[in-house]
Design an enzyme around this catalytic site. Structure first.
Site, PDB file in Angstrom:
ATOM      1  N   LYS A 222      29.925  37.334  47.701  1.00  0.00           N
ATOM      2  CA  LYS A 222      30.968  36.298  47.679  1.00  0.00           C
ATOM      3  C   LYS A 222      30.391  34.924  47.981  1.00  0.00           C
ATOM      4  O   LYS A 222      30.875  33.921  47.461  1.00  0.00           O
ATOM      5  CB  LYS A 222      32.098  36.660  48.629  1.00  0.00           C
TER       6      LYS A 222
ATOM      7  N   LYS B  55      32.000  51.452  33.032  1.00  0.00           N
ATOM      8  CA  LYS B  55      33.360  51.976  33.165  1.00  0.00           C
ATOM      9  C   LYS B  55      34.375  50.848  33.072  1.00  0.00           C
ATOM     10  O   LYS B  55      34.024  49.676  33.147  1.00  0.00           O
ATOM     11  CB  LYS B  55      33.513  52.746  34.476  1.00  0.00           C
TER      12      LYS B  55
ATOM     13  N   LYS C 118      38.140  45.439  35.922  1.00  0.00           N
ATOM     14  CA  LYS C 118      38.921  44.230  35.765  1.00  0.00           C
ATOM     15  C   LYS C 118      38.081  43.052  35.300  1.00  0.00           C
ATOM     16  O   LYS C 118      38.538  42.217  34.547  1.00  0.00           O
ATOM     17  CB  LYS C 118      39.518  43.900  37.134  1.00  0.00           C
TER      18      LYS C 118
END
Ligand code: TRP
Length: 334
Positions: free
Chosen positions: A115, A197, A200
């Site tokens: 982050k 896979k 989002k």
């Protein structure tokens, strides 16, 4: 008296719009667990403030996550399904645990480092102590089982450390929370472009959302990568073809799957037909869930009532724990 069921706790980030990977990877497990354990499922709205300080969309995101999980079978009568911010005891425990969490270990957390790279201009203390808040969520209910994916293992290990430190310093209050998943349920839901896979953040056209319209589902499935078919009988499938079969196994009927398997092995598979079939089976799977979500979202009173019921259950458990915590810590002066 009935033996007490083990306590399960997990948090769901209110990022809205669940996809097929969330369904088969997480929600289906929650639905199964709610019959076997005492479950606390929480919408992590406070955690989202560490990355999304703008709260304009928070309400609709929280509503969507609630509605989508309920539409998928999560039953607010069985599990406690609640919002993190409604349980003030979480913030209190978070504060106490912060005194037991060290700057060095927090800075080493993989998600923190990620982050920092993603939002270098907002490296706030909440981001640093994200795992402390997560530990508070879990041990607030003295939960021992935490259904999470691989990406959360480090956070869980930290939660165990904080719980153990508390226990050593102030007295044995918390069980060690462990990651838990039904081992036969570690289903991979591949993306439609043959790489990795469904997720989002990746290619939107390669991920099927529970909110996608019938036509969008068809369009996405029809775009899945194929080739001219196998050159010899019983060939091994390339990844992108195996992925289409994997998706079919999730939503299609047995005879349908068997037909395309045998077509493949006999070198007469028609991928166009296979994708059309898969698209229709996906539509049949997703459309009823989407309709349920819309129904729930249209009923704000129902959503409010769900949140109130969930908060009440979670609060009862939280209050009981915090009385013990304050007592053990010696924070009782009257
Ligand atoms: N950090 C988790 C995620 O990113 C969400 C979460 C918040 C959570 N609190 C939790 C998960 C407690 C398990 C238990 O998905």
């Amino acid at each position: 008296m009935e033996a007490k069921k083990p306590i399960v706790m997990s948090g769901i980030r209110p990022t809205g719009y669940l996809h097929l990977g969330n369904y088969f990877g997480a929600i289906r497990n929650y639905v199964r667990m709610q019959d076997e354990f005492e479950c606390f499922f929480m919408v992590a709205d406070l955690h989202s403030l560490t990355t999304h300080p703008d709260t304009k969309e928070l309400k609709s995101n929280v509503h969507r996550v609630l509605a989508e999980n309920i539409a998928c079978g999560l039953d607010p009568e069985k599990a406690a399904f609640y919002c993190q911010s409604h349980i003030y005891e979480t913030s209190e425990l978070y504060l106490y645990l912060n005194m037991l969490a060290y700057k060095g270990e927090l800075e080493k957390t993989v998600t923190f480092k990620d982050k920092v790279r993603l939002q270098p201009n907002n490296v706030n203390a909440g981001l640093l102590t994200y795992p402390v808040l997560q530990a508070a969520d879990i041990i607030l209910h003295r939960a021992s089982l935490v259904p999470v994916g691989k990406d959360q293992e480090q956070h869980l290990e930290m939660a165990r450390n904080f719980a153990n430190r508390f226990n050593h310093r102030y007295g044995n209050v918390f069980p060690e929370p462990m990651a838990f998943n039904y081992n036969d349920e570690l289903i991979k839901v591949p993306s439609l472009d043959g790489t990795g896979k469904m997720s989002k953040s990746e290619n939107q056209m390669a991920t099927l959302y529970l909110a996608d319209s019938d036509d969008l589902i068809r369009k996405k499935v029809m775009k899945a990568k194929t080739d001219n078919g196998p050159a010899e009988p019983n060939a091994t499938k390339p990844d992108y073809i195996e992925n289409i079969f994997l998706l079919m196994r999730l939503v299609s009927a047995r005879p349908v799957i068997d037909k395309f398997e045998s077509d493949y092995n006999n070198c007469n598979i028609r991928y166009g037909d296979m994708k059309k079939q898969l698209a229709e089976d996906m539509v049949s799977f997703i459309a009823p869930i989407r309709a349920k979500v819309e129904g729930i979202l249209g009923n704000e009173n129902y959503l409010k009532q769900i949140m109130e019921t969930g908060a009440e259950k979670a609060r009862n458990s939280a209050k009981a724990t915090m009385e013990i915590v304050r007592e053990c810590m010696g924070l009782t002066y009257f």
